[in-house]
Each structure stands twice: as C-alpha cells, then as structure tokens.
Design a protein around this motif. Sequence first.
Motif, PDB file in Angstrom:
ATOM      1  N   ASN A 122       6.466  -6.798   6.973  1.00 21.16           N
ATOM      2  CA  ASN A 122       4.864  -7.498   7.271  1.00 21.16           C
ATOM      3  C   ASN A 122       4.353  -6.843   7.779  1.00 21.16           C
ATOM      4  OD1 ASN A 122       7.088 -10.424   7.927  1.00 21.16           O
ATOM      5  ND2 ASN A 122       6.247 -10.042   5.359  1.00 21.16           N
ATOM      6  N   ILE A 123       4.945  -5.790   8.771  1.00 16.95           N
ATOM      7  CA  ILE A 123       3.866  -5.035   9.607  1.00 16.95           C
ATOM      8  C   ILE A 123       3.447  -4.315   9.002  1.00 16.95           C
ATOM      9  CG2 ILE A 123       3.317  -3.071  11.942  1.00 16.95           C
ATOM     10  CD1 ILE A 123       6.281  -4.705  13.281  1.00 16.95           C
ATOM     11  N   TYR A 124       3.929  -3.442   8.522  1.00 18.14           N
ATOM     12  CA  TYR A 124       3.543  -1.845   7.373  1.00 18.14           C
ATOM     13  C   TYR A 124       2.405  -2.306   6.373  1.00 18.14           C
ATOM     14  CZ  TYR A 124       3.553   2.412   4.428  1.00 18.14           C
ATOM     15  OH  TYR A 124       3.648   4.119   4.050  1.00 18.14           O
ATOM     16  N   VAL A 125       2.495  -3.626   5.586  1.00 13.32           N
ATOM     17  CA  VAL A 125       1.725  -4.498   4.513  1.00 13.32           C
ATOM     18  C   VAL A 125       0.350  -4.537   5.357  1.00 13.32           C
ATOM     19  CG1 VAL A 125       0.276  -6.515   2.846  1.00 13.32           C
ATOM     20  CG2 VAL A 125       3.282  -5.111   3.056  1.00 13.32           C
ATOM     21  N   ALA A 126      -0.109  -5.479   6.354  1.00 11.85           N
ATOM     22  CA  ALA A 126      -0.737  -5.517   7.391  1.00 11.85           C
ATOM     23  C   ALA A 126      -1.261  -4.774   7.444  1.00 11.85           C
ATOM     24  CB  ALA A 126      -0.504  -6.776   8.658  1.00 11.85           C
ATOM     25  N   SER A 127      -0.664  -3.529   8.465  1.00 10.82           N
ATOM     26  CA  SER A 127      -1.489  -2.779   8.398  1.00 10.82           C
ATOM     27  C   SER A 127      -1.884  -2.073   7.410  1.00 10.82           C
ATOM     28  CB  SER A 127      -0.263  -0.806   9.239  1.00 10.82           C
ATOM     29  OG  SER A 127      -0.040  -1.420   9.747  1.00 10.82           O
ATOM     30  N   PHE A 128      -2.113  -1.626   5.931  1.00 10.30           N
ATOM     31  CA  PHE A 128      -2.604  -1.237   4.721  1.00 10.30           C
ATOM     32  C   PHE A 128      -4.037  -1.557   5.044  1.00 10.30           C
ATOM     33  CE2 PHE A 128       0.172   1.764   3.630  1.00 10.30           C
ATOM     34  CZ  PHE A 128      -0.308   2.647   2.488  1.00 10.30           C
ATOM     35  N   PHE A 129      -4.182  -3.483   4.834  1.00  9.25           N
ATOM     36  CA  PHE A 129      -4.544  -4.819   4.791  1.00  9.25           C
ATOM     37  C   PHE A 129      -6.049  -4.188   5.829  1.00  9.25           C
ATOM     38  CE2 PHE A 129      -2.483  -6.604   2.029  1.00  9.25           C
ATOM     39  CZ  PHE A 129      -3.255  -7.232   0.351  1.00  9.25           C
TER      40      PHE A 129
END
Length: 284
Positions: free
Chosen positions: A136-143
């Motif tokens: 979730n943190i990784y995807v949120a970083s991308f967004f």
Amino acid sequence: MKKIGSIIWKEFIYGGHLQCLGVVGIVYSSTYLLNVTLEWVLFVVPYLLFYLIYINDRLKGIVIDEKTNKERTEHLKKCLSFLPLIVLLVFFAISLILIYVSSISFLIFVFTLLFFGILYPFYFKKLTTKIIAFKNIYVASFFSITTLFPVFYYHLSISKELVLLLTIFTIFVFIKTILMQISLDHKDVIADKEIGLKTVPIIIGKERSVYFLKLANIFLAFILMLAVFYLEYLPVEFLIFIIGIPFVFWGYQLIEKKNYFGYIITSSEFSLWIILIAIIDLIQ
C-alpha cells in the motif's frame, strides 16, 4: 449492442483503466493548484504509463487472482493473446510522445516511474510478507509522485510557495491512496493470506479495517480544513478534495455489504476530482 457494452465495461473495470483515470485526476488536480494548463501530454502519458504498470502486475498475479477475482481473471485470459501487442504499442506510443516533448528531465522522470512500477510485482510486493501494508505504501508513493508531472513537463521554477503547496498536496494524495488501497485489500484477503501478505484487513480484520478507514478520512478532512485556514499560501480550492469523502463513505458501506461496486466507488475518488474541478472551472 448489449454484449459490446458489457465487454467495454469489463475492460474499463478489470483492465485497470479506472486506476489510470485516477492518476490523470491527480495530475489534473496538480495543474489546477499550480495554475497551469492540462495539456494532452499530461493526460495521455500518465494514463498509458500506469496502464503498462497495472497490466504487468495483473499478469504476474493472474494465478493467485483466479481464486478471489474469477471474473477479472477470465476477462484478462480472454485478452492474453492481444496483450503483448497492446503493451508494445503503448510503450511505443509513450516513447514517441517523449521524443515529441523533447525534454530529458521529463523523459527520465517517466521512465524512472515505469522502471520501479515494473519491478513492483516481482520484488517489492513480496516485502509485504515482512512489512505490514508495504504494498500500500509503495503504490501510494507512485500515485503521490504523479503530482510532480506538471513540474517536470513545464520546468516550473522552484519557489518556497511551490514546494510547500506540492508537499502538502503530495502528502494528501499519499495518505488518500493508502486508504484507497486498504479498502481494495478487502476483496483480496483470501489470496493475500495464501501468499503470506500482511495487509491491514488481514491483521486487524475487515470490520475494524473499515472503521479505521472512516475515522482516517474524517481526521484527514479536519486536518486539511485547518491547514487551509491557517496557511496563507494554501488556496481555498484545496477544500474541493474533501467533497469526495462522502462518496467514499458510500463505497465503504457497500464493501461492508460485500457489494463489489463498493470497490469501484472507492477507486473512483481521484477520477471524481476531474469532474469537481471541471464544474468549478465552468462556474468561474
């Protein structure tokens, strides 16, 4: 005609287009706050970029997904023979656009995102077996990083006001994306348990997870209102992002009722920003 409509709808939902449109919503919001124009490049490149990343992730996890997302897996399997060509064409289209833009910094920014996005299902996703909610943190970083698209595209001059504005907006998008991903984790609990992922719904349970999401959204809205009130450089337009929260609460209610449409709603919040900003522009 009905059959064609069904195919288009399934492709939009299961093909990752809703998420891609959400990324466009973030970029559009960033251009709105920075008071610059949303040119077609800032619409097309983020969309195509995240489409490649999404398809790569879905293809990597197609076997696991079949146990909890049968309809989505069946749709992807029907498209398997076409996907290599589609991926090639999309990559070619992105490359052509970047050549047209002829900006080295913009090119590096885009391909850096693509590189780490492609690596996600092969390496970074597995870290969630060790670190709670890491995916979730990784995807949120991308967004959240997509808020910088206008900066690289327009080569905006860095000022204190710009840095502070983008920092707050980027953090806001980061938190909203984490909350969105946690809500989406509810539908993947069985598959995630099987591969040992430590997602929030698995750790604290589905009911507590939804309760946490509701409280987090209320708290975030409150903090944003305080920030707009006390920080002079933060435009009042920032408050439009709070309007989507009741919409998300509706999605949470449907998720609690095990209605799949709830996941579609919670995934649509960033896309909703496009409509909200367009309405404001028309009024003004």
